[in-house]
Motif scaffolding. Structure first.
Motif, PDB file in Angstrom:
ATOM      1  N   THR A 264      42.128  15.629  55.439  1.00 37.95           N
ATOM      2  CA  THR A 264      41.766  16.904  55.401  1.00 37.95           C
ATOM      3  C   THR A 264      41.381  17.302  54.053  1.00 37.95           C
ATOM      4  N   ILE A 265      41.935  16.908  52.853  1.00 37.88           N
ATOM      5  CA  ILE A 265      41.392  17.620  51.654  1.00 37.88           C
ATOM      6  C   ILE A 265      40.150  16.857  51.065  1.00 37.88           C
ATOM      7  N   SER A 266      40.137  15.543  51.625  1.00 42.06           N
ATOM      8  CA  SER A 266      38.806  14.837  51.296  1.00 42.06           C
ATOM      9  C   SER A 266      38.522  14.068  52.329  1.00 42.06           C
ATOM     10  N   PRO A 267      36.929  13.935  52.591  1.00 43.28           N
ATOM     11  CA  PRO A 267      36.273  13.280  53.760  1.00 43.28           C
ATOM     12  C   PRO A 267      36.857  11.907  53.838  1.00 43.28           C
ATOM     13  N   LEU A 268      36.959  11.050  52.717  1.00 42.28           N
ATOM     14  CA  LEU A 268      37.286   9.793  52.667  1.00 42.28           C
ATOM     15  C   LEU A 268      38.657   9.717  52.194  1.00 42.28           C
ATOM     16  N   GLY A 269      39.584  10.562  52.292  1.00 39.34           N
ATOM     17  CA  GLY A 269      40.958  10.482  51.827  1.00 39.34           C
ATOM     18  C   GLY A 269      41.822   9.497  52.464  1.00 39.34           C
ATOM     19  N   ARG A 270      41.770   9.144  53.901  1.00 40.33           N
ATOM     20  CA  ARG A 270      42.481   8.219  54.261  1.00 40.33           C
ATOM     21  C   ARG A 270      41.953   6.948  53.783  1.00 40.33           C
ATOM     22  N   GLU A 271      40.842   6.694  53.771  1.00 39.61           N
ATOM     23  CA  GLU A 271      40.293   5.330  53.136  1.00 39.61           C
ATOM     24  C   GLU A 271      40.862   4.997  51.768  1.00 39.61           C
ATOM     25  N   GLN A 272      41.003   6.116  50.957  1.00 43.88           N
ATOM     26  CA  GLN A 272      41.226   5.853  49.606  1.00 43.88           C
ATOM     27  C   GLN A 272      42.935   5.838  49.793  1.00 43.88           C
ATOM     28  N   GLY A 273      43.615   6.323  50.617  1.00 45.79           N
ATOM     29  CA  GLY A 273      44.908   6.023  50.742  1.00 45.79           C
ATOM     30  C   GLY A 273      45.204   4.665  51.134  1.00 45.79           C
ATOM     31  N   LEU A 274      44.484   4.170  52.054  1.00 45.07           N
ATOM     32  CA  LEU A 274      44.727   2.523  52.244  1.00 45.07           C
ATOM     33  C   LEU A 274      44.323   1.779  51.017  1.00 45.07           C
ATOM     34  N   ARG A 275      43.450   2.358  50.228  1.00 43.46           N
ATOM     35  CA  ARG A 275      42.963   1.363  48.976  1.00 43.46           C
ATOM     36  C   ARG A 275      44.239   1.459  48.052  1.00 43.46           C
ATOM     37  N   ALA A 276      44.943   2.697  48.132  1.00 46.31           N
ATOM     38  CA  ALA A 276      46.064   3.117  47.304  1.00 46.31           C
ATOM     39  C   ALA A 276      47.521   2.348  47.856  1.00 46.31           C
ATOM     40  N   GLY A 277      47.384   1.715  49.064  1.00 44.77           N
ATOM     41  CA  GLY A 277      48.588   1.153  49.414  1.00 44.77           C
ATOM     42  C   GLY A 277      49.192   1.382  50.684  1.00 44.77           C
ATOM     43  N   ALA A 278      48.493   2.394  51.186  1.00 41.49           N
ATOM     44  CA  ALA A 278      49.008   2.895  52.658  1.00 41.49           C
ATOM     45  C   ALA A 278      48.605   1.816  53.629  1.00 41.49           C
ATOM     46  N   ASN A 279      49.551   1.713  54.668  1.00 39.15           N
ATOM     47  CA  ASN A 279      49.113   0.545  55.684  1.00 39.15           C
ATOM     48  C   ASN A 279      49.247   1.135  57.260  1.00 39.15           C
ATOM     49  N   VAL A 280      49.344   2.487  57.603  1.00 44.95           N
ATOM     50  CA  VAL A 280      49.341   3.052  58.829  1.00 44.95           C
ATOM     51  C   VAL A 280      48.523   4.262  58.869  1.00 44.95           C
ATOM     52  N   VAL A 281      47.911   4.360  60.154  1.00 51.33           N
ATOM     53  CA  VAL A 281      47.199   5.518  60.519  1.00 51.33           C
ATOM     54  C   VAL A 281      47.895   6.122  61.771  1.00 51.33           C
ATOM     55  N   MET A 282      47.695   7.449  61.813  1.00 49.17           N
ATOM     56  CA  MET A 282      48.370   8.255  63.084  1.00 49.17           C
ATOM     57  C   MET A 282      47.600   9.085  63.778  1.00 49.17           C
ATOM     58  N   PRO A 283      46.597   8.284  64.812  1.00 43.46           N
ATOM     59  CA  PRO A 283      45.698   8.933  65.536  1.00 43.46           C
ATOM     60  C   PRO A 283      46.204  10.052  66.525  1.00 43.46           C
ATOM     61  N   ASN A 284      45.618  10.939  66.626  1.00 41.11           N
ATOM     62  CA  ASN A 284      46.139  12.283  67.606  1.00 41.11           C
ATOM     63  C   ASN A 284      46.018  12.068  68.990  1.00 41.11           C
ATOM     64  N   LEU A 285      46.946  12.018  69.685  1.00 43.08           N
ATOM     65  CA  LEU A 285      47.022  12.014  71.298  1.00 43.08           C
ATOM     66  C   LEU A 285      47.243  13.185  72.078  1.00 43.08           C
ATOM     67  N   SER A 286      47.473  14.244  71.039  1.00 38.76           N
ATOM     68  CA  SER A 286      47.557  15.485  71.789  1.00 38.76           C
ATOM     69  C   SER A 286      46.601  15.936  72.817  1.00 38.76           C
ATOM     70  N   PRO A 287      46.652  16.572  73.842  1.00 41.76           N
ATOM     71  CA  PRO A 287      45.694  17.047  74.420  1.00 41.76           C
ATOM     72  C   PRO A 287      44.581  18.108  73.889  1.00 41.76           C
ATOM     73  N   ARG A 288      43.410  17.885  73.794  1.00 46.19           N
ATOM     74  CA  ARG A 288      42.650  18.671  72.940  1.00 46.19           C
ATOM     75  C   ARG A 288      42.629  19.943  73.035  1.00 46.19           C
ATOM     76  N   ALA A 289      43.075  20.650  73.925  1.00 47.71           N
ATOM     77  CA  ALA A 289      43.369  22.073  74.144  1.00 47.71           C
ATOM     78  C   ALA A 289      44.300  22.748  73.075  1.00 47.71           C
ATOM     79  N   VAL A 290      45.373  21.822  72.951  1.00 51.85           N
ATOM     80  CA  VAL A 290      46.388  22.396  71.984  1.00 51.85           C
ATOM     81  C   VAL A 290      46.321  21.990  70.876  1.00 51.85           C
ATOM     82  N   ARG A 291      45.262  21.030  70.514  1.00 53.05           N
ATOM     83  CA  ARG A 291      45.481  20.659  68.934  1.00 53.05           C
ATOM     84  C   ARG A 291      45.227  21.501  67.739  1.00 53.05           C
TER      85      ARG A 291
END
Ligand code: SAM
Ligand code: FES
Length: 335
Positions: A265-292
């Motif tokens: 959210t704070i940067s368009p490639l923030g998650r990719e940069q997170g992976l390059r800094a050592g992260a190894n998990v992503v949490m895609p959203n499965l909530s119904p679109r109407a409530v997101r």
């Protein structure tokens, strides 16, 4: 466990030197590769209620934020989200909500049992805030495997400035140790750049994680939410969030660390940069679109308009694009 002297940790928490930062990220990547290779694990996130009895000062679903509409998914709708997640290949469901009293111990037990019976081989993660030892035990027996409860900040005084009276760091820590004792894979973690935070507080966060040795550690920038007491404070920085991910990776090489939605959210490639800094998990959203959009922890949260399948394929592309390997297995802690 790796030991880095405090003076060195503090220096790395603060550094803005590009070469030093790059060396830190490279070391974190090497640590994560030695343990997990280049795999990045998926957790399907279902945000099933934005009712919350708490009033954390930073949080966009706090009780006294009257400007958001409240929602609560039924057990049947939550199961439908799990079925969709299963179709998309996810082997882990994260059931998250505010501290919603309607979802009392018995209802959550029934929910966990229903998900467990429909998906005997999947990992079930709960993230429902602080609850009683008895509830934690019941849910574990009903089939929950993991529990996410960020400690938010490990400094008691700082904690008190972020939470209303009566909500204490001591109680949060007690829950975390208890969850571990019961047998859950436990996720702690903290926000970077919350109001009044200092580098010394971040050092305390690292110390606490070393003491607890959680299986997972969620680290993301604080982002202001409208109509909350911290609405006018600046967001935490991407650079410091990335450095904290890298430091946690070095100190807890076996941890599962998400590249959080807040980073994206704070940067368009923030998650990719997170992976390059050592992260190894992503949490895609499965909530119904109407409530997101209603699970509005902070302003401008990404992925609120996307279908679950879009997030699945978007993330897969982002992971590959950053040079990593999407992995749809359960991604259990292997330390
Ligand atoms: N009620 C559960 C709990 O308290 O653990 C789960 C939901 S809670 C909203 C999930 C996480 O969102 C919190 O642990 C916090 O770190 C994060 N969060 C809340 N407000 C945020 C904000 N303004 N910026 C960034 N993260 C935030
Ligand atoms: Fe949701 Fe990219 S992860 S659209």
């Amino acid at each position: 466990m790796v030991n880095i002297p405090d003076a060195e940790l503090l220096r790395l928490i603060r550094t803005e030197d590009p070469e030093e930062t790059e060396a830190l990220f490279a070391a974190a990547r090497a640590a994560r590769e030695a343990r997990y290779g280049r795999r990045v694990f998926f957790r399907g996130l279902i945000e099933f209620s934005n009712y919350c009895k708490n009033d954390c000062l930073y949080c966009g679903i706090r009780r006294s934020r009257s400007s958001i509409e409240r929602y609560r998914l039924s057990e049947e709708r939550i199961l439908a989200c799990c079925r969709l997640g299963d179709l998309l290949g996810y082997k882990t469901f994260v059931l998250q909500s505010g501290e919603d009293p309607w979802w009392d111990d018995a209802r959550v037990t029934a929910l966990v049992a229903a998900v467990r019976s429909a998906f005997p081989d999947h990992a079930i993660t709960l993230s429902l805030g602080e609850r009683s030892p008895r509830a934690f035990e019941r849910w574990f027996r009903a089939g929950a495997n993991r529990y996410l409860l960020r400690h938010e900040t490990a400094d008691a005084e700082h904690y008190a400035r972020l939470h209303p009276e009566g909500i204490t760091l001591a109680s949060r820590k007690k829950c975390l140790f208890m969850l571990k004792e019961i047998g859950y894979q436990v996720g702690a973690g903290f926000m970077v750049g919350t109001p009044f935070q200092t580098p010394e507080h971040l050092l305390e966060d690292l110390h606490f994680l070393q003491e607890l040795h959680p299986h997972m550690a969620g680290i993301g920038p604080f982002i202001p939410a409208e109509d909350t007491p911290f609405a006018a404070f600046p967001a935490g920085s991407l650079a410091q969030s990335l450095r904290m991910i890298a430091l946690v990776r070095l100190l807890l090489p076996d941890a599962l660390i998400p590249a959080t939605t807040a980073l994206g959210t704070i940067s368009p490639l923030g998650r990719e940069q997170g992976l390059r800094a050592g992260a190894n998990v992503v949490m895609p959203n499965l909530s119904p679109r109407a409530v997101r959009p209603l699970y509005a922890l902070y302003d401008h949260k990404i992925c609120t308009g996307d279908e679950a399948a879009e997030c699945r394929f978007c993330l897969e592309g982002r992971i590959r694009g950053a040079g990593f390997e999407p992995d749809l297995s359960r991604g259990d802690w292997t330390g």
